[in-house]
Scaffold this active site. Sequence first.
Site, short mmCIF file in Angstrom:
data_model
loop_
_atom_site.label_atom_id
_atom_site.label_comp_id
_atom_site.label_asym_id
_atom_site.label_seq_id
_atom_site.Cartn_x
_atom_site.Cartn_y
_atom_site.Cartn_z
N GLY A 111 6.33 -7.15 -0.44
CA GLY A 111 6.97 -8.45 -0.33
C GLY A 111 8.48 -8.39 -0.37
O GLY A 111 9.16 -9.26 0.16
N ASP A 140 1.69 -6.50 5.18
CA ASP A 140 1.82 -7.90 5.55
C ASP A 140 3.29 -8.29 5.56
O ASP A 140 4.14 -7.47 5.83
CB ASP A 140 0.98 -8.79 4.62
#
Length: 361
Positions: free
Chosen positions: A120, A151
């Site tokens: 992240g 991601d």
Amino acid sequence: MTAAEGSVDSVLLRVEGRAGHLILDRPKALNALTHAMVLRIDEALTAWEQDPAIETVVLTGAGERGLCAGGDIRAIHQDVTAGDGAATRDFWRDEYRLDARIARYPKPFVAVMDGIVMGGGVGISAHADVRVVTERSRVAMPETGIGFVPDVGGTYLLGLAPGGLGAHLALTGAQVAAGDALRCGLADHFVPSSSLPRLLADLADAPVREVLSRYVQDAPPGQLADEREWIDHCYAAGTVEEIVDRLQADGSRAAKEAADTLLGRSPTALKVTLEALRRARELGSLEAVLGQEYRVSCAALTSPDLAEGIRAQVIDKDRSPRWNPGTLAGVTADDVVRFFAPLGAGELALDGGAVTQEVAW
């Protein structure tokens, strides 16, 4: 010199001259992102976008260890094991929207990627207009090690990396230093860490381009340039099994170490990651890729490997995950395709189209 300052939800907001500073303020947790932090950053970006006095936004991390180690995976583990995953899906929805917003933010966004920048942390920094690394930078997308898939736009960024570098970093989760981060397109500029205080101070009074010209230097050479031959050959294979076979047959120590790393990762995560990378290259825009990643991430919440990977690495710290299936051969094509199934009304809603806005900085 400080015009305004305040800390809420582990994000310190500070305005110095023409620059608005976002400082991730969870140093004991290596500034791991929480949902509240994501919402706080988004609120600040909204306020500063409308404030003509703020000409530049700067992202840094508190403490000496790094910008951000990623999302708060302990919270994800608790949500998956004790709940239904709804809180995590909500977190990812807002996090991915923030990543897309940073990429198209109308004012110069400077991310100082000093120290550890993973998961992240890559999402809120590597989509910025100006991405600064130092000799202390260690950048990685290590998700396959916890049974997850890159991601936060990671498959978009790594899908653009030259040759087989993106697949290598995505599958192994390898950390790269400044020179290789630049080579892979994860950063733009190298500045020695000793110069950061002066660079940040100068942004209060001068435009970003002018300030950068004073401090940017050539980065120390990385190691990936010397490994491109075996990386490009091995990761051009059609399947993860074939990639491992090529790595084992290569004969170099580095290739063997990469093979050993892959054989310790979640077999399901590896196969889904390779497929996600290949699909990302065809999707084109960051928004489209984030939409795909949201599907994959939500599917991972129903896979046993995510909870097990976090347990082994962070909760019990035995470093001995029991993957299910435990082998690459046990992961079928249908198992992989399931991760990309549409979510219907639950899809991530982002404005379509590539990020084309030019920011004058």
